[in-house]
Enzyme design. Structure first.
Site, PDB file in Angstrom:
ATOM      1  N   THR A 183      37.450 -47.267  47.344  1.00 37.34           N
ATOM      2  CA  THR A 183      38.787 -47.754  47.008  1.00 37.34           C
ATOM      3  C   THR A 183      38.852 -49.278  47.012  1.00 37.34           C
ATOM      4  O   THR A 183      38.317 -49.939  47.907  1.00 37.34           O
ATOM      5  CB  THR A 183      39.821 -47.194  48.004  1.00 37.34           C
ATOM      6  OG1 THR A 183      39.757 -45.775  47.976  1.00 37.34           O
ATOM      7  CG2 THR A 183      41.220 -47.642  47.628  1.00 37.34           C
TER       8      THR A 183
ATOM      9  N   GLY B  21      42.289 -47.139  43.102  1.00 40.14           N
ATOM     10  CA  GLY B  21      42.269 -46.139  44.157  1.00 40.14           C
ATOM     11  C   GLY B  21      41.654 -44.849  43.665  1.00 40.14           C
ATOM     12  O   GLY B  21      40.437 -44.726  43.515  1.00 40.14           O
TER      13      GLY B  21
ATOM     14  N   THR C 218      44.701 -38.391  44.976  1.00 45.08           N
ATOM     15  CA  THR C 218      46.110 -38.056  45.112  1.00 45.08           C
ATOM     16  C   THR C 218      46.437 -36.676  44.538  1.00 45.08           C
ATOM     17  O   THR C 218      45.651 -36.093  43.784  1.00 45.08           O
ATOM     18  CB  THR C 218      46.984 -39.095  44.385  1.00 45.08           C
ATOM     19  OG1 THR C 218      46.674 -39.029  42.980  1.00 45.08           O
ATOM     20  CG2 THR C 218      46.724 -40.495  44.901  1.00 45.08           C
TER      21      THR C 218
ATOM     22  N   GLU D 286      34.239 -34.017  50.539  1.00 47.25           N
ATOM     23  CA  GLU D 286      35.288 -34.770  51.225  1.00 47.25           C
ATOM     24  C   GLU D 286      36.628 -34.036  51.134  1.00 47.25           C
ATOM     25  O   GLU D 286      37.357 -33.900  52.128  1.00 47.25           O
ATOM     26  CB  GLU D 286      35.425 -36.171  50.625  1.00 47.25           C
ATOM     27  CG  GLU D 286      36.537 -37.000  51.267  1.00 47.25           C
ATOM     28  CD  GLU D 286      36.692 -38.375  50.641  1.00 47.25           C
ATOM     29  OE1 GLU D 286      37.654 -39.069  50.991  1.00 47.25           O
ATOM     30  OE2 GLU D 286      35.849 -38.757  49.794  1.00 47.25           O
ATOM     31  N   ARG D 287      36.952 -33.547  49.944  1.00 50.37           N
ATOM     32  CA  ARG D 287      38.234 -32.855  49.760  1.00 50.37           C
ATOM     33  C   ARG D 287      38.255 -31.518  50.477  1.00 50.37           C
ATOM     34  O   ARG D 287      39.292 -31.105  51.014  1.00 50.37           O
ATOM     35  CB  ARG D 287      38.508 -32.700  48.263  1.00 50.37           C
ATOM     36  CG  ARG D 287      38.816 -34.024  47.602  1.00 50.37           C
ATOM     37  CD  ARG D 287      38.691 -34.018  46.085  1.00 50.37           C
ATOM     38  NE  ARG D 287      38.990 -35.351  45.557  1.00 50.37           N
ATOM     39  CZ  ARG D 287      38.770 -35.734  44.305  1.00 50.37           C
ATOM     40  NH1 ARG D 287      38.242 -34.882  43.429  1.00 50.37           N
ATOM     41  NH2 ARG D 287      39.074 -36.957  43.920  1.00 50.37           N
TER      42      ARG D 287
ATOM     43  N   PHE E 273      41.270 -49.985  52.471  1.00 52.09           N
ATOM     44  CA  PHE E 273      41.503 -48.674  53.090  1.00 52.09           C
ATOM     45  C   PHE E 273      40.175 -48.007  53.469  1.00 52.09           C
ATOM     46  O   PHE E 273      40.008 -46.800  53.290  1.00 52.09           O
ATOM     47  CB  PHE E 273      42.323 -47.754  52.178  1.00 52.09           C
ATOM     48  CG  PHE E 273      43.654 -48.321  51.766  1.00 52.09           C
ATOM     49  CD1 PHE E 273      44.499 -48.869  52.709  1.00 52.09           C
ATOM     50  CD2 PHE E 273      44.051 -48.320  50.438  1.00 52.09           C
ATOM     51  CE1 PHE E 273      45.733 -49.404  52.338  1.00 52.09           C
ATOM     52  CE2 PHE E 273      45.276 -48.849  50.056  1.00 52.09           C
ATOM     53  CZ  PHE E 273      46.122 -49.396  51.010  1.00 52.09           C
ATOM     54  N   ILE E 274      39.246 -48.802  54.005  1.00 53.62           N
ATOM     55  CA  ILE E 274      37.919 -48.292  54.346  1.00 53.62           C
ATOM     56  C   ILE E 274      37.911 -47.836  55.800  1.00 53.62           C
ATOM     57  O   ILE E 274      37.953 -48.667  56.724  1.00 53.62           O
ATOM     58  CB  ILE E 274      36.836 -49.357  54.100  1.00 53.62           C
ATOM     59  CG1 ILE E 274      36.926 -49.881  52.667  1.00 53.62           C
ATOM     60  CG2 ILE E 274      35.460 -48.777  54.398  1.00 53.62           C
ATOM     61  CD1 ILE E 274      36.847 -48.809  51.592  1.00 53.62           C
TER      62      ILE E 274
ATOM     63  N   PRO F 164      41.561 -52.862  46.020  1.00 52.70           N
ATOM     64  CA  PRO F 164      42.979 -53.230  45.922  1.00 52.70           C
ATOM     65  C   PRO F 164      43.619 -52.817  44.607  1.00 52.70           C
ATOM     66  O   PRO F 164      44.800 -52.478  44.561  1.00 52.70           O
ATOM     67  CB  PRO F 164      42.949 -54.757  46.082  1.00 52.70           C
ATOM     68  CG  PRO F 164      41.741 -55.008  46.935  1.00 52.70           C
ATOM     69  CD  PRO F 164      40.735 -53.982  46.502  1.00 52.70           C
TER      70      PRO F 164
END
Length: 386
Positions: free
Chosen positions: A133, A138, A372, A249-250, A163-164, A135
């Site tokens: 991710t 995302g 998302t 991951e999901r 957001f690491i 700035p």
């Protein structure tokens, strides 16, 4: 305990692991969660302790120091960590290391890379993070701008990541970089960047709504030299690596959500039996009983979908659509169950009630992190030919 009729191929060995995780969390994590939430991180020593107990290497080969297990072993660890009372932040930090940063090295690294980075990480001596991710990019990973340019025997990297999870104290970051001029999905490569490299800078420790016990960083990369041998997988083949890593991951996020739902329902049922209103426990009131029944039904459906996806993933099936559906459903279901649990508890901020409040804050990241809800719906629609 999960309903065995809905379980993947859990064996007595898996249930022994579940019991071990439960005891560990009760003794060494749960008593400290509030303190770690206030501090904005948990002690680095917790990684080493988890490594000592074998939890970080469950699905890694024995020759690398792992336990030689499968993704099902890892799923038991993730689920029970959430179900037994570890905060979302503690779970996020440990799993960002063992379930998100380390697997790409195992799956796509060569023998030298595996032996270089995995054994100390499995022992919890070093900490890993995943850097995707940015700035301005995302869930849309095709838009990332961090650039790696060939320079003699290596690469020069410039860019930023945000957001690491584990970013403020990671020893290595598995980093997605653009290695061609053009945009889009092509031309993305993975480089393992060691954080003691000149030009690697942690810009800030980010404050968050939830997951407060996990350190989350914004990172700046300024003329960072990365040796050629730190290229993970094929040059310009990083998008495929990202997608492969996203599947697990999901699914990990879904498994953790199922465990967290169980915890919330357990706390709510207990509270409804103790808290009195109008001369009787609130659980005797029809409206409360019905709310809890709805929570339990939603959790059972989420578990069934998650376990079915885990079964198929463990068999090596193509599960892109299934994983996307599972993440979409479980993350929203957890937010809704946590919100209902807090409503029943009355929003109190002490003892068990504070855990419920924290659970709602932690749950809210789920529909955003790891892709998302909107991205999940796009993937599902495309796999249906739309």
């Amino acid at each position: 305990m999960p309903d065995p009729s809905l379980s993947p191929p859990f064996t007595p060995e898996h249930e022994e692991l579940r019991d071990s995780v439960r005891r560990f969390v009760a003794a060494e994590i749960a008593p400290h969660v509030d303190e770690w939430e206030r501090a904005g991180r948990f002690p680095r020593e917790l990684f080493a302790r988890c490594g000592e107990l074998g939890f970080l290497g469950l699905k890694f080969p024995e020759e690398l120091g792992g336990q030689g297990g499968t993704h099902v072993h890892d799923a038991v660890w993730v689920e029970e960590l959430a179900r037994s009372g570890a905060s979302g932040g503690v779970s996020a930090g440990l799993n960002a290391h063992a379930s998100i940063a380390m697997p790409p090295i195992l799956a796509f690294g060569d023998e030298e890379q595996r032996r270089r980075w995995l054994p100390p990480a499995i022992r919890g001596e070093t900490i890993g993070a995943l850097g995707i991710t940015e700035p301005g990019a995302g869930s849309d990973v095709a838009s990332l701008h961090t650039r790696a340019v060939r320079d003699g025997d290596g690469w020069i990297v410039n860019g930023a990541k945000t957001f690491i999870t584990n970013g403020t104290r990671a020893d290595f970051v598995v980093t997605a970089c653009r290695t061609t001029e053009g945009g889009g999905h092509g031309g993305i490569s993975f480089l393992v960047i060691e954080t003691d490299s000149p030009g690697f800078e942690v810009v800030s420790h980010l404050e968050k709504l939830g997951w407060r016990a996990s350190d989350t960083a914004e990172i700046s990369l300024t003329d960072v030299h990365v040796p050629a041998e730190n290229l993970l997988g094929p040059e310009n083949g990083g998008f495929g690596l990202i997608m492969a890593n996203f599947a697990w991951e999901r699914l990990v996020m879904s498994v953790g959500a199922v465990g967290a739902m169980d915890r919330l329902i357990e706390l709510t049922v207990r509270y409804a039996g103790e808290r009195e209103a109008f001369g009787r426990p609130i659980g005797r009131h029809q409206a409360i009983r019905h709310k809890i029944a709805d929570m339990a039904t939603k959790a059972a459906a989420a578990r069934a979908l998650t376990y079915e996806t885990l079964r198929r993933f463990d068999r090596g099936e193509e599960v892109i659509r299934q994983v996307s559906m599972t993440k979409l459903m479980t993350q929203r279901a957890l937010v809704e169950i946590a919100d209902e649990a807090l409503q029943i508890h009355g929003g109190y901020g002490y003892m068990r009630e504070y855990e419920v409040e924290r659970a709602l804050r932690d749950a809210r990241l789920g529909p955003i992190g790891g892709g998302t809800d909107e991205i999940m719906r796009e993937i599902i629609g495309k796999t249906m030919g739309l």
